[in-house]
Design a protein around this motif. Structure first.
Motif, PDB file in Angstrom:
ATOM      1  N   PHE A   1       0.821  -1.211   0.000  1.00  0.00           N
ATOM      2  CA  PHE A   1       0.000   0.000   0.000  1.00  0.00           C
ATOM      3  C   PHE A   1       0.852   1.257   0.000  1.00  0.00           C
ATOM      4  CE2 PHE A   1      -3.483  -2.786   1.534  1.00  0.00           C
ATOM      5  CZ  PHE A   1      -4.466  -2.379   0.634  1.00  0.00           C
TER       6      PHE A   1
ATOM      7  N   ASN B   1       0.210   4.163  -2.580  1.00  0.00           N
ATOM      8  CA  ASN B   1      -0.128   5.524  -2.160  1.00  0.00           C
ATOM      9  C   ASN B   1       0.856   6.538  -2.730  1.00  0.00           C
ATOM     10  OD1 ASN B   1      -2.404   4.827  -0.693  1.00  0.00           O
ATOM     11  ND2 ASN B   1      -1.249   4.438   1.177  1.00  0.00           N
TER      12      ASN B   1
ATOM     13  N   CYS C   1      -9.748   5.149  11.335  1.00  0.00           N
ATOM     14  CA  CYS C   1      -9.881   3.800  11.872  1.00  0.00           C
ATOM     15  C   CYS C   1     -11.273   3.635  12.467  1.00  0.00           C
ATOM     16  CB  CYS C   1      -8.818   3.525  12.932  1.00  0.00           C
ATOM     17  SG  CYS C   1      -8.994   4.549  14.415  1.00  0.00           S
ATOM     18  N   ARG C   2     -11.609   2.407  12.766  1.00  0.00           N
ATOM     19  CA  ARG C   2     -12.855   2.093  13.475  1.00  0.00           C
ATOM     20  C   ARG C   2     -12.507   1.849  14.943  1.00  0.00           C
ATOM     21  NH1 ARG C   2     -15.965  -3.614  12.846  1.00  0.00           N
ATOM     22  NH2 ARG C   2     -17.464  -3.371  14.558  1.00  0.00           N
TER      23      ARG C   2
ATOM     24  N   ASP D   1     -14.060  -7.444  15.438  1.00  0.00           N
ATOM     25  CA  ASP D   1     -14.463  -7.874  14.101  1.00  0.00           C
ATOM     26  C   ASP D   1     -14.344  -9.393  13.953  1.00  0.00           C
ATOM     27  OD1 ASP D   1     -15.463  -7.475  11.580  1.00  0.00           O
ATOM     28  OD2 ASP D   1     -13.524  -6.956  10.671  1.00  0.00           O
TER      29      ASP D   1
ATOM     30  N   TYR E   1      -7.459  -0.390  11.873  1.00  0.00           N
ATOM     31  CA  TYR E   1      -7.048   0.240  10.614  1.00  0.00           C
ATOM     32  C   TYR E   1      -7.128  -0.797   9.503  1.00  0.00           C
ATOM     33  CZ  TYR E   1      -5.155   3.881  13.701  1.00  0.00           C
ATOM     34  OH  TYR E   1      -5.014   4.867  14.648  1.00  0.00           O
ATOM     35  N   THR E   2      -6.837  -0.392   8.299  1.00  0.00           N
ATOM     36  CA  THR E   2      -6.912  -1.340   7.181  1.00  0.00           C
ATOM     37  C   THR E   2      -5.858  -2.423   7.271  1.00  0.00           C
ATOM     38  OG1 THR E   2      -5.497   0.104   5.826  1.00  0.00           O
ATOM     39  CG2 THR E   2      -7.888   0.376   5.619  1.00  0.00           C
ATOM     40  N   ASP E   3      -4.719  -2.108   7.881  1.00  0.00           N
ATOM     41  CA  ASP E   3      -3.606  -3.053   7.895  1.00  0.00           C
ATOM     42  C   ASP E   3      -3.210  -3.534   9.282  1.00  0.00           C
ATOM     43  OD1 ASP E   3      -2.775  -0.555   8.663  1.00  0.00           O
ATOM     44  OD2 ASP E   3      -0.788  -0.709   7.728  1.00  0.00           O
ATOM     45  N   ARG E   4      -3.725  -2.913  10.323  1.00  0.00           N
ATOM     46  CA  ARG E   4      -3.301  -3.270  11.677  1.00  0.00           C
ATOM     47  C   ARG E   4      -4.415  -2.991  12.680  1.00  0.00           C
ATOM     48  NH1 ARG E   4      -1.692   1.909  10.886  1.00  0.00           N
ATOM     49  NH2 ARG E   4      -1.731   3.335  12.672  1.00  0.00           N
TER      50      ARG E   4
ATOM     51  N   ARG F   1      -3.718  -6.764  11.136  1.00  0.00           N
ATOM     52  CA  ARG F   1      -5.153  -7.036  11.139  1.00  0.00           C
ATOM     53  C   ARG F   1      -5.473  -8.340  10.426  1.00  0.00           C
ATOM     54  NH1 ARG F   1     -10.223  -2.889  10.097  1.00  0.00           N
ATOM     55  NH2 ARG F   1     -11.853  -4.448  10.384  1.00  0.00           N
TER      56      ARG F   1
ATOM     57  N   TRP G   1      -8.164 -10.591   8.462  1.00  0.00           N
ATOM     58  CA  TRP G   1      -9.370 -10.417   7.665  1.00  0.00           C
ATOM     59  C   TRP G   1     -10.127 -11.730   7.542  1.00  0.00           C
ATOM     60  CZ3 TRP G   1     -11.329  -5.840   6.891  1.00  0.00           C
ATOM     61  CH2 TRP G   1     -10.487  -4.722   6.921  1.00  0.00           C
TER      62      TRP G   1
END
Length: 267
Positions: free
Chosen positions: A28, A32, A76-77, A92, A112-115, A130, A132
């Motif tokens: 990523f 980016n 982030c969530r 999650d 976060y998307t990655d951690r 993270r 998935w």
């Protein structure tokens, strides 16, 4: 609401022009960086019906913008929850470990998307890649070392340590400790592993290797190699502010005087 169509149109334009064909990147970060470069290049484009390049129009818009927030947006969530008795936090539909001292404590999970970061009173206490998948568990072996120090017999069977591969020097250290101290050697070995709680794996590995080279195998001895040598100089005695001590003369010890004491002549 009147900006919704503009935003959707910009997303559509970016997808078609920046992501077709699909960029071939390693991660990523590289993606980016490439997108930022493309966006900057796009600022040189003139929009239909406008007489100036996009970068000039952007400067005009910025003059009307509000000031940026003092704190950057944390993308982030966030979820408030409680660590279980097994020092696991569910997020999650997956579980992530925290240090055992935080079991039963309220924590905040930031996904976060990655951690995934887990915080207690504003401090990050755990950081995981993270997951998935679903109903999976991410263990950090270091989180459980404090418990294993009280139960060293579980070292070879603890689930959080499954698949934990350490450099060869750690195996050598454990064998030497157990040969020298017996069962207590396993506990001392875990005390060495607990240095990973505050120091990087690379630093602890180098300290263990230096210890083995110099015949130092106990935890307190190995810990000395974790301090940079330049910091050792700070422990040297200084006469700054104690100039009067320059006049103190300390005579050289004559060890023959101890012989006189043993013979009773010095009584």
């Amino acid at each position: 609401a009147n900006e919704k169509g503009v935003v959707e149109g910009t997303v559509k334009f970016s997808r078609r022009n920046f992501l077709v064909p699909v960029p071939q990147v390693r991660d990523f970060d590289e993606l980016n960086a490439r997108l930022v470069e493309m966006c900057r290049e796009d600022l040189k484009r003139k929009v239909r019906g406008k007489g100036a390049e996009k970068k000039a129009l952007l400067r005009e818009d910025r003059a009307a913008f509000f000031e940026e927030p003092q704190t950057p947006f944390d993308a982030c969530r966030k979820v408030s929850t409680t660590a279980s008795s097994l020092s696991l936090v569910r997020f999650d539909r997956n579980d992530y470990s925290v240090p055992v001292r935080y079991a039963h404590h309220p924590v905040v999970v930031k996904g976060y998307t990655d951690r995934v970061e887990i915080c207690f009173k504003g401090q990050i206490i755990a950081d995981h890649r993270r997951l998935w998948s679903q109903e999976d568990v991410s263990f950090d072996p270091v989180h459980y070392l404090a418990l294993l120090e009280r139960k060293p017999g579980a070292l070879d069977h603890a689930r959080p340590l499954e698949g934990w591969h350490l450099p060869e020097c750690f195996d050598v250290l454990r064998k030497r400790l157990e040969n020298a101290l017996g069962k207590k050697g396993t506990g001392e070995y875990i005390r060495v592993l607990r240095l990973l709680e505050k120091h990087s794996p690379g630093a602890v590995t180098r300290a263990v290797e230096k210890g083995l080279e110099n015949g130092v195998i106990i935890r307190d001895g190995i810990a000395q190699y974790l301090f940079p040598q330049e910091e050792w100089g700070e422990t040297k005695f200084s006469l700054a502010g104690r100039e009067h001590l320059r006049y103190v003369k300390v005579a050289k010890t004559d060890i023959s005087e101890y012989g006189a004491l043993l013979s009773g002549q010095g009584a």
